[in-house]
Design an enzyme around this catalytic site. Sequence first.
Site, PDB file in Angstrom:
ATOM      1  CG  ASN A 151      -1.820   1.213   1.266  1.00  0.00           C
ATOM      2  OD1 ASN A 151      -2.677   1.388   0.404  1.00  0.00           O
ATOM      3  ND2 ASN A 151      -1.604   2.085   2.246  1.00  0.00           N
ATOM      4  CG  ASP A 180      -1.960   5.239   0.951  1.00  0.00           C
ATOM      5  OD1 ASP A 180      -1.381   5.369   2.055  1.00  0.00           O
ATOM      6  OD2 ASP A 180      -3.026   4.607   0.811  1.00  0.00           O
ATOM      7  CG  ASP A 223       0.993  -4.122   5.867  1.00  0.00           C
ATOM      8  OD1 ASP A 223       0.790  -4.513   7.015  1.00  0.00           O
ATOM      9  OD2 ASP A 223       1.035  -2.908   5.544  1.00  0.00           O
ATOM     10  CG  LEU A 258      -3.800  -2.561  -2.488  1.00  0.00           C
ATOM     11  CD1 LEU A 258      -3.408  -3.681  -3.437  1.00  0.00           C
ATOM     12  CD2 LEU A 258      -2.598  -2.101  -1.685  1.00  0.00           C
ATOM     13  CD  GLU A 301      -2.840  -6.193   8.434  1.00  0.00           C
ATOM     14  OE1 GLU A 301      -2.766  -5.784   9.597  1.00  0.00           O
ATOM     15  OE2 GLU A 301      -2.625  -5.455   7.453  1.00  0.00           O
TER      16      GLU A 301
HETATM   17  C1  NOJ Z   1      -0.487  -3.485   9.362  1.00  0.00           C
HETATM   18  C2  NOJ Z   1       0.731  -3.855  10.149  1.00  0.00           C
HETATM   19  O1  NOJ Z   1       0.483  -5.052  10.853  1.00  0.00           O
HETATM   20  C3  NOJ Z   1       1.015  -2.694  11.070  1.00  0.00           C
HETATM   21  O2  NOJ Z   1       2.018  -3.016  12.001  1.00  0.00           O
HETATM   22  C4  NOJ Z   1       1.395  -1.500  10.243  1.00  0.00           C
HETATM   23  O3  NOJ Z   1       1.547  -0.395  11.081  1.00  0.00           O
HETATM   24  C5  NOJ Z   1       0.305  -1.192   9.206  1.00  0.00           C
HETATM   25  N1  NOJ Z   1      -0.181  -2.342   8.533  1.00  0.00           N
HETATM   26  C6  NOJ Z   1       0.834  -0.251   8.153  1.00  0.00           C
HETATM   27  O4  NOJ Z   1       1.745  -0.918   7.326  1.00  0.00           O
END
Ligand code: NOJ
Length: 550
Positions: free
Chosen positions: A104, A173, A203, A208, A245
Amino acid sequence: MVTSVSWWEGAVVYQLIPRSYSDGDGDGIGDLKGLSGRLSYLRWLGVDAIWLTPIYPSPLQDGGYDITDFKNIHPELGDLAAFHRFLTSAHAQGIKVILDLVLNHTSHLHPWFQRARWAPKGSPERDVYVWSDDPNRYAEAPILFRNFETSNWEWDEVAGQYYLHRFLRHQPDLNYENPWVQEQMLGVVDFWLQKGVDGFRLDAVPFLFEAEESRCEGLEQTHDFLRKVRTFVDNSGKDVLLLAEAIQPVEEAAPYLAEDELHAAFNFELTAQLFAGVASGNSKNLGLCLNKAQEVAPGSCWALPLRNHDELWLGDGHLVPEEVIQSIRAGLHQGNGHWLNWGINRRLAPLLNGDPRANRLLHALIYSLPGMPCIYYGDELGMGDWPGLRDRDPNRTPMAWTPGRNGGFSTAPDPLLVLPPITAPGYDYRVVNVEVQKHLPGSLLNWHRRMLTCRRLLPALQAGGFEILDSGHPSVLVFVRYIKNMTVLVAANLSAAGASFHLDLSRWEGASTREVLWGCYYPEANEKWFVYLSSYGFNWWLIGEVEETK
Ligand code: NOJ
């Protein structure tokens, strides 16, 4: 017909932060050399794969999720040669390696961003990020890092425009409307595929693409790009896991799981319901969530974490009732339960009031529910945290290996350590560490190892069907996992009080029942099969003998 099974089917994942795991060169910071030396421990424990939080060059304003070079290693962790040595030894020990793939955003110090801000407005170089003259663009996109930011836009003096950052202002971004960006990020995937990694944890996948009048989450264009990533990986011919995630309820995370999209996604709603179940002593919402997860993405792979390096998400007030959240926070020592951004910023053990029975119960559940169990480093010991540290550092402290200096994490003088090892009462590394627990047969660590051994011997737990049975008891969750020639019955009591109940096992009438962990026989299955579970108790039973396959 030979059907190939991907490596992650039935796998157990262990998440670790390389900087906090083991220091191999004595500078106070964990590194790839140190981690390589701990692979035999991970093999002994019985995990199949390790997921490393970002290892790339970064100013570390967001724990390495702010990257300045996607194709290199942070010098404090080693270099590409050290990564090669680490990966080769992991593979030699039968351990797969999953890397974090941050699609992202980049760090604001990434050369692409520096080039973009100096480049003329509207130029291809500027177009690599998302810019605006008006900070009210995409006004419906919520602010994610509520403790740190008040806007998703930051004014850039040099560019004379605002840039979008869904996370910290140090993390602009990327502009996925720009084909060059897409091509570059596929190049990043390719780079690590060629190095031989076994998977990526993607992540922040929902963010996006952006669109007006939307929350800028999970847009169709985002799914289109993720499908491109999948095709790219498939075309490489490698068996590589793509794990999403998306910190969202099950229905919103499920669309990432598709035959032509990602292989797996974290089930964070389940995590929230597991904590809520233990806090309230009630299993109802957990059961509903489990059924929903199987319905919306049948046959898909949910990854099942209890904790990770971020705060514990309890669902923005929609999933877990406020009074249950308050009771979790009230049980924590110090402060207000450490609410940060979207959840509670503590480790598993303190969140469970240091009760190892609850630790066993929740792990027993993730080890037996359908999906991919994810262990967060240190939770196998019941490691504590340092609530006073900034941001999410309380639960990112060094792994406790021995009762010796710095818990065996590093030989460096204290002030040089990446974060302080835990010496909090009840969690002191001189007591809670790998070496001591290895020697104590009844330790939490030895329990985890035993559970993982049993799980490995029970294919029904790894890839079997799933059905919830009615226990008639509000605190108890009961389910079966089954394959053609094996049925495992699981019962878990989420309450601090003991629970007795009857189960209708008439469909297995007359079959033997044997408790798995210690091999002890129970009465034959019948219509009114009596069970007693102690406080936070659970059990796995084999129903009937395992038939040999011919
Ligand atoms: C999710 C990650 O697990 C977190 O630690 C991070 O701060 C954010 N995404 C941004 O990349």
